[in-house]
Design a protein around this motif. Sequence first.
Motif, PDB file in Angstrom:
ATOM      1  N   ILE A  48       0.864  -1.182   0.000  1.00 43.38           N
ATOM      2  CA  ILE A  48       0.000   0.000   0.000  1.00 43.38           C
ATOM      3  C   ILE A  48       0.895   1.225   0.000  1.00 43.38           C
ATOM      4  CG2 ILE A  48      -1.774   1.281   1.245  1.00 43.38           C
ATOM      5  CD1 ILE A  48      -2.440  -1.443   2.605  1.00 43.38           C
ATOM      6  N   GLU A  49       0.653   2.124  -0.938  1.00 43.24           N
ATOM      7  CA  GLU A  49       1.418   3.369  -1.015  1.00 43.24           C
ATOM      8  C   GLU A  49       0.461   4.546  -1.039  1.00 43.24           C
ATOM      9  OE1 GLU A  49       3.559   2.444  -4.680  1.00 43.24           O
ATOM     10  OE2 GLU A  49       5.415   2.498  -3.492  1.00 43.24           O
ATOM     11  N   LEU A  50       0.821   5.589  -0.325  1.00 48.04           N
ATOM     12  CA  LEU A  50       0.087   6.842  -0.332  1.00 48.04           C
ATOM     13  C   LEU A  50       1.123   7.922  -0.568  1.00 48.04           C
ATOM     14  CD1 LEU A  50      -2.677   8.228   0.199  1.00 48.04           C
ATOM     15  CD2 LEU A  50      -1.928   8.503   2.569  1.00 48.04           C
ATOM     16  N   LYS A  51       0.961   8.663  -1.682  1.00 50.94           N
ATOM     17  CA  LYS A  51       1.984   9.655  -2.010  1.00 50.94           C
ATOM     18  C   LYS A  51       1.385  10.838  -2.751  1.00 50.94           C
ATOM     19  CE  LYS A  51       3.270   6.947  -6.043  1.00 50.94           C
ATOM     20  NZ  LYS A  51       4.317   6.181  -6.692  1.00 50.94           N
ATOM     21  N   ILE A  57      -3.113  13.216  -4.864  1.00 55.37           N
ATOM     22  CA  ILE A  57      -2.777  12.203  -3.888  1.00 55.37           C
ATOM     23  C   ILE A  57      -3.082  10.865  -4.545  1.00 55.37           C
ATOM     24  CG2 ILE A  57      -3.393  11.203  -1.661  1.00 55.37           C
ATOM     25  CD1 ILE A  57      -4.042  14.137  -0.821  1.00 55.37           C
ATOM     26  N   ILE A  58      -2.096   9.981  -4.511  1.00 55.75           N
ATOM     27  CA  ILE A  58      -2.234   8.670  -5.133  1.00 55.75           C
ATOM     28  C   ILE A  58      -2.190   7.607  -4.036  1.00 55.75           C
ATOM     29  CG2 ILE A  58      -1.286   7.013  -6.781  1.00 55.75           C
ATOM     30  CD1 ILE A  58      -2.152   9.609  -8.122  1.00 55.75           C
ATOM     31  N   LEU A  59      -3.236   6.795  -3.990  1.00 58.05           N
ATOM     32  CA  LEU A  59      -3.281   5.630  -3.123  1.00 58.05           C
ATOM     33  C   LEU A  59      -3.206   4.426  -4.041  1.00 58.05           C
ATOM     34  CD1 LEU A  59      -3.895   4.067  -0.455  1.00 58.05           C
ATOM     35  CD2 LEU A  59      -6.321   4.335  -1.023  1.00 58.05           C
ATOM     36  N   SER A  60      -2.192   3.595  -3.867  1.00 60.94           N
ATOM     37  CA  SER A  60      -2.098   2.401  -4.709  1.00 60.94           C
ATOM     38  C   SER A  60      -2.016   1.157  -3.842  1.00 60.94           C
ATOM     39  CB  SER A  60      -0.905   2.485  -5.667  1.00 60.94           C
ATOM     40  OG  SER A  60       0.299   2.562  -4.960  1.00 60.94           O
ATOM     41  N   VAL A  61      -2.669   0.119  -4.331  1.00 62.43           N
ATOM     42  CA  VAL A  61      -2.670  -1.184  -3.677  1.00 62.43           C
ATOM     43  C   VAL A  61      -2.204  -2.191  -4.729  1.00 62.43           C
ATOM     44  CG1 VAL A  61      -4.052  -2.913  -2.481  1.00 62.43           C
ATOM     45  CG2 VAL A  61      -4.583  -0.476  -2.180  1.00 62.43           C
ATOM     46  N   THR A  62      -1.093  -2.848  -4.445  1.00 61.57           N
ATOM     47  CA  THR A  62      -0.473  -3.776  -5.391  1.00 61.57           C
ATOM     48  C   THR A  62      -0.357  -5.150  -4.739  1.00 61.57           C
ATOM     49  OG1 THR A  62       0.846  -1.949  -6.272  1.00 61.57           O
ATOM     50  CG2 THR A  62       1.591  -4.183  -6.814  1.00 61.57           C
ATOM     51  N   GLY A 108      -2.971 -14.323 -13.341  1.00 55.81           N
ATOM     52  CA  GLY A 108      -1.784 -14.992 -12.825  1.00 55.81           C
ATOM     53  C   GLY A 108      -0.638 -14.079 -12.476  1.00 55.81           C
ATOM     54  N   ALA A 109      -0.803 -12.765 -12.662  1.00 54.35           N
ATOM     55  CA  ALA A 109       0.325 -11.845 -12.445  1.00 54.35           C
ATOM     56  C   ALA A 109       0.009 -10.702 -11.490  1.00 54.35           C
ATOM     57  CB  ALA A 109       0.798 -11.285 -13.785  1.00 54.35           C
ATOM     58  N   GLY A 110      -1.048 -10.809 -10.706  1.00 50.14           N
ATOM     59  CA  GLY A 110      -1.330  -9.793  -9.704  1.00 50.14           C
ATOM     60  C   GLY A 110      -2.112  -8.601 -10.228  1.00 50.14           C
ATOM     61  N   THR A 111      -2.343  -7.658  -9.325  1.00 50.71           N
ATOM     62  CA  THR A 111      -3.171  -6.492  -9.626  1.00 50.71           C
ATOM     63  C   THR A 111      -2.568  -5.246  -8.995  1.00 50.71           C
ATOM     64  OG1 THR A 111      -5.154  -7.869  -9.655  1.00 50.71           O
ATOM     65  CG2 THR A 111      -5.495  -5.512  -9.326  1.00 50.71           C
ATOM     66  N   VAL A 112      -2.668  -4.146  -9.724  1.00 49.77           N
ATOM     67  CA  VAL A 112      -2.342  -2.824  -9.190  1.00 49.77           C
ATOM     68  C   VAL A 112      -3.585  -1.966  -9.364  1.00 49.77           C
ATOM     69  CG1 VAL A 112      -0.892  -0.769  -9.395  1.00 49.77           C
ATOM     70  CG2 VAL A 112       0.079  -3.028  -9.894  1.00 49.77           C
ATOM     71  N   ILE A 113      -4.036  -1.358  -8.281  1.00 51.86           N
ATOM     72  CA  ILE A 113      -5.147  -0.418  -8.344  1.00 51.86           C
ATOM     73  C   ILE A 113      -4.618   0.918  -7.841  1.00 51.86           C
ATOM     74  CG2 ILE A 113      -7.488   0.143  -7.631  1.00 51.86           C
ATOM     75  CD1 ILE A 113      -7.919  -2.793  -6.999  1.00 51.86           C
TER      76      ILE A 113
END
Length: 130
Positions: A48-51, A57-62, A108-113
């Motif tokens: 989880i990144e918040l920057k 403001i970007i919140l990303s969940v990878t 099969g390779a994950g997710t980035v939101i």
Amino acid sequence: QASGMRISTELAPLDGALSRETELSLYRIAQEALNNVVKHAAATEVRIELKLERQKIILSVTDNGRGFITEDPHQQSSNRIASGYGLSNMKHRLEEIGGSCEFDSKSGAGTVIKFSVPSGAWKHDRSGHS
């Protein structure tokens, strides 16, 4: 701990920069995104990144899970990723605060939101003006 996933975070110091509504919306969005990872991704790691990025403001969940795009090449991409109550709820919360989101998921390779909130949702801009 109960999920068995390794969770890492990188959080920018944004204390006091956001309205209470925006803070709560981002918290609930992150909570729902993590819930989705636990329930559906079969991931072993999530980040989880918040920057701050270009006055947003970007919140990303990878995650490194199985992804959630189907193998059917005839199904429209937006239909493949926009289904489900959790995703719909996150998008609705984001729209309420003027934000947007991007999904990148491969089977099969994950997710980035990535959830993006413009500076208009802040209490004040970084120069101290209201």
